[in-house]
Design a protein around this motif. Structure first.
Motif, mmCIF file in Angstrom:
data_model
loop_
_atom_site.group_PDB
_atom_site.id
_atom_site.type_symbol
_atom_site.label_atom_id
_atom_site.label_comp_id
_atom_site.label_asym_id
_atom_site.label_seq_id
_atom_site.Cartn_x
_atom_site.Cartn_y
_atom_site.Cartn_z
ATOM 1 N N ALA A 192 51.785 40.628 42.765
ATOM 2 C CA ALA A 192 52.365 39.311 42.486
ATOM 3 C C ALA A 192 52.074 38.894 41.046
ATOM 4 O O ALA A 192 52.982 38.529 40.293
ATOM 5 N N VAL A 193 50.811 38.971 40.646
ATOM 6 C CA VAL A 193 50.456 38.556 39.281
ATOM 7 C C VAL A 193 51.195 39.422 38.262
ATOM 8 O O VAL A 193 51.790 38.916 37.309
ATOM 9 N N GLY A 204 40.491 37.265 36.224
ATOM 10 C CA GLY A 204 41.099 37.702 37.478
ATOM 11 C C GLY A 204 42.432 38.389 37.260
ATOM 12 O O GLY A 204 43.129 38.692 38.223
ATOM 13 N N LEU A 205 42.792 38.636 35.998
ATOM 14 C CA LEU A 205 44.059 39.325 35.738
ATOM 15 C C LEU A 205 43.884 40.822 35.984
ATOM 16 O O LEU A 205 43.081 41.468 35.322
ATOM 17 N N LEU A 226 41.984 24.517 33.318
ATOM 18 C CA LEU A 226 41.161 25.166 34.339
ATOM 19 C C LEU A 226 41.712 26.553 34.685
ATOM 20 O O LEU A 226 40.959 27.531 34.782
ATOM 21 N N ALA A 227 43.037 26.643 34.847
ATOM 22 C CA ALA A 227 43.647 27.932 35.192
ATOM 23 C C ALA A 227 43.488 28.928 34.044
ATOM 24 O O ALA A 227 43.243 30.112 34.273
ATOM 25 N N LEU A 228 43.610 28.453 32.803
ATOM 26 C CA LEU A 228 43.480 29.372 31.669
ATOM 27 C C LEU A 228 42.067 29.944 31.615
ATOM 28 O O LEU A 228 41.862 31.139 31.431
ATOM 29 N N VAL A 229 41.067 29.070 31.783
ATOM 30 C CA VAL A 229 39.699 29.529 31.568
ATOM 31 C C VAL A 229 39.204 30.391 32.726
ATOM 32 O O VAL A 229 38.376 31.279 32.543
ATOM 33 N N VAL A 255 47.537 32.114 39.751
ATOM 34 C CA VAL A 255 47.297 32.995 40.899
ATOM 35 C C VAL A 255 46.019 33.806 40.668
ATOM 36 O O VAL A 255 45.187 33.958 41.569
ATOM 37 N N ALA A 256 45.853 34.313 39.449
ATOM 38 C CA ALA A 256 44.654 35.106 39.149
ATOM 39 C C ALA A 256 43.396 34.267 39.334
ATOM 40 O O ALA A 256 42.399 34.733 39.888
ATOM 41 N N ALA A 257 43.453 33.003 38.894
ATOM 42 C CA ALA A 257 42.272 32.146 39.008
ATOM 43 C C ALA A 257 42.027 31.716 40.440
ATOM 44 O O ALA A 257 40.882 31.497 40.847
#
Lengths: 121, 548
Positions: B139-140, B269-270, B261-264, B428-430
């Motif tokens: 998905a990612v 998690g990528l 928050l999602a960026l950091v 999604v990764a985060a």
């Protein structure tokens, strides 16, 4: 609690260097417990600190733009300095962690690994 | 400015741009073919180049994998037009690497072999957890890949002066075909070299332009910013402080916190970044990789700060907004302003190389996850004759399929407003990946049900919130363009108020991982946890690299 003898036990006598080590025994050993707590007491608080520092920055940028707009010199304002300080802190934490890992963590981890693998230098 | 509308970026020479790009392709393909001769046929070599790269090499490759066209063209353009708010992105993208450095990279290197699923399934029931890890990886990778391929279409219009949809589709197909070729011929070894070459070109190009801009302004950042303020006229002062883009209302402010928050938390998690840690032989080299990546990526974002304000000062926001590609044209226009047609051609080729290197990394990650996690371990339950051979064969076929899907998706999405897909991939990764990775590594009680709840829960919540968010439907029509900034026009089914779901989805995923664990009767496998913990910290039992 000795970890020096990874069980060579009942398998074929020689040539089999890859017999599974007794992980639970290693895990319970004081050397390993010290290694684990050394790592955790370093990285967990540091992670909390840099995340808090980053969130402070994000919240200030979102909710205190007029504070961030205060000019310090020329066109350089508080916001830019705060932003650049995020770069500085990231580079500093990186350097600090590498020092910790090279000096305090790696030697202890290597010692335990060599005991497990049974091929000390 | 009608001229600019009909000739691509002003001053651009399509023939020169294509020639430089063709030279890049020829050189990289030659290198890929050369290094692939060293390769052995096994899965370890195809997925991880035998773990034979050094930390510095891998660090450069990581920055090549991470710095997408969006971070080069997008961030420079955002700074040129919105000033400070563009800078905010780059800080999140950089600080995120500390999560990878302190908590993930080394432990992951020591416990896994090829994929994220190796680590997540280490002490769990293999099939369900591997299926979940692969679902999230695919998905990612798919969201990220689609964003890159569709972006390639826009970039072509901008730099090569190809405006017909058919022409752009052909170029997207060429990019996809090259990507498949790199992956099939070179595997991870070839892909890594493409990323290394691209990273060197990108960072050197940005560095030269930065020094050039600074020279014109007496090496004073303040003067560059002053130039941008002056050029922007009445609203220029706004460029210096946060708020030009995100300060409009309470919701946009909250949205920015959510994005931050999602960026950091997303970077660590990528899957395509995680897989890079397996290409080095030891945890210590994985650590050195991240250190190199942090310095290079940090340096690059400092360059984009100067380039963004420099484009604002030397090109001016009006010219940027009117150029094809708007914000994305800021860096190419600045290149033309500084070094004429030749520098513009070089920067255009670097932008293409950037897309190519990133999509190749995504493709090999997705195909490894499908072949290794789903085919070998879920479908065949690990019972395959001649596993190495079969696994690589499946991975190669998957890479071709993914490449074709990416070409088709890129052509369909070309011209659509799908910039949110990159933010979605990070969210999604985060949400799905990072909580599961951290629980697996650090929480003894964590079990299969917990892993499944946090992966599927994180993925599901993020997708639902995005689908019912304003990025997909329901943003008011912009008076200037006559179109809604949402992806879909003329419908409104949104109920979630934020563009970025991270603020809700990340904490919920952590909570789900916790609840799934404590509500399950399943006892964590203590023996496997002992093995995982000892191995992750000491590196015992790690396969040796095959090649130095």
């Amino acid at each position: 609690m000795s970890t020096t003898e990874s069980p060579q036990g009942s398998g074929p006598p020689s040539g089999e260097r890859t017999n599974a080590p007794d992980w639970a025994t290693v895990q319970a050993s004081p050397e390993f417990q010290r290694l684990r707590s050394r790592l955790r007491t370093f990285v967990f608080p540091l992670t909390g600190a840099f995340l808090a520092w980053y969130l402070l920055y994000v919240l200030l940028a979102s909710y205190a733009p007029s504070f961030m707009a205060i000019k310090l010199f020329g066109n350089i304002n508080v916001g830019l300095v705060f932003g650049l300080l995020q770069f500085v802190s990231t580079f500093a934490i990186t350097t600090w962690y590498v020092r910790f890992a090279d000096k305090k963590f790696d030697p202890a981890a290597t010692a335990i690994r060599e005991q497990i693998e049974g091929d000390g230098k | 400015m009608i001229l600019a509308q009909t000739t691509g970026v002003e001053g651009s020479s399509p023939i020169l741009n294509i020639s430089i790009f063709a030279a890049f392709v020829v050189i990289t393909l030659t290198i890929v073919i050369t290094v692939s001769k060293k390769a052995t046929s096994g899965a370890k070599d195809f997925y991880t180049a035998g773990g034979g790269f050094t930390g510095p090499q891998n660090g450069i490759a990581i920055s090549g994998d991470y710095l997408s066209a969006a971070s080069f063209l997008g961030i420079a353009g955002a700074i040129a037009l919105y000033g400070y708010d563009g800078f905010l992105y780059s800080i999140g993208f950089l600080v995120a690497w500390l999560v990878a450095l302190l908590l993930v990279a080394e432990l992951l290197r020591n416990t896994g072999r090829y994929t994220m699923g190796d680590v997540l399934a280490f002490r769990m029931r293999q099939r369900p957890v591997r299926a979940a890890a692969a679902t999230s990886t695919l998905a990612v990778s798919f969201f990220y890949l689609l964003a890159q391929m569709a972006g390639a279409g826009g970039l072509v219009a901008l730099l090569l002066d190809i405006k017909s949809k058919t022409g752009q589709s052909i170029v997207i197909a060429i990019v996809g075909a090259l990507m498949i070729a790199y992956v099939l011929i070179g595997g991870m070894r070839g892909t890594t070299w493409v990323q290394i070459i691209k990273a060197v070109l990108l960072i050197a190009g940005a560095g030269i332009m930065t020094v050039w801009v600074l020279t014109l302004f007496g090496f004073s950042l303040s003067a560059v910013m002053g130039g941008a303020v002056e050029r922007a006229g009445a609203t220029g002062e706004k460029l210096l402080s946060p708020g030009a883009q995100y300060g409009k209302s309470g919701l946009t402010k909250l949205d920015f916190v959510s994005l931050g928050l999602a960026l950091v938390l997303g970077t660590a998690g990528l899957p395509h970044i995680l897989m890079r840690f397996y290409t080095v032989p030891t945890a210590k080299e994985a650590r050195r990789s991240v250190v190199w990546a942090i310095w290079l990526i940090g340096l690059f974002y400092l360059f984009t700060l100067v380039l963004g304000y420099g484009a604002g000062a030397l090109v001016g926001p009006d010219a940027i907004k009117k150029a094809p590609g708007a914000a994305n044209s800021a860096a190419p226009l600045l290149a033309y302003e500084l070094g004429g047609t030749v520098l513009l051609g070089l920067i255009a080729a670097v932008a293409f190389a950037t897309i190519l290197a990133v999509v190749a990394g995504l493709t090999i990650t997705a195909s490894a996850s499908f072949a290794h996690d789903i085919y070998i371990n879920v479908i065949k339950r690990g019972q395959v004759q001649d596993e190495q051979h079969t696994e690589v064969k499946i991975a190669r076929r998957t890479a071709v399929v993914i490449g074709l899907v990416a070409i088709a998706g890129g052509i369909l999405a070309n011209g659509q407003n799908i910039a949110f897909l990159v933010a979605l991939a990070f969210a999604v990764a985060a949400s799905a990946n990072l909580p599961t990775i951290l629980y697996s590594l650090f929480w003894k009680r964590f079990n299969t049900q917990g892993a499944l709840w946090s992966i599927y829960g994180g993925l599901g919540i993020t997708l639902i919130l995005i689908i019912f968010s304003p990025v997909v439907s329901g943003k008011p029509v912009d008076a200037a363009t006559g179109k809604s900034p949402s992806m879909l026009q003329g419908v409104d089914f949104h109920w979630f108020p934020l563009d970025n779901p991270g603020l809700i989805s990340i904490p919920l995923s952590f909570l789900l991982g916790y609840l799934g664990t404590v509500l399950s009767k399943e006892r964590a496998d203590e023996g496997k946890y002992a093995e995982m913990e000892v191995r992750s910290l000491t590196g015992a039992g790690v396969e040796k690299a095959v090649d130095h």
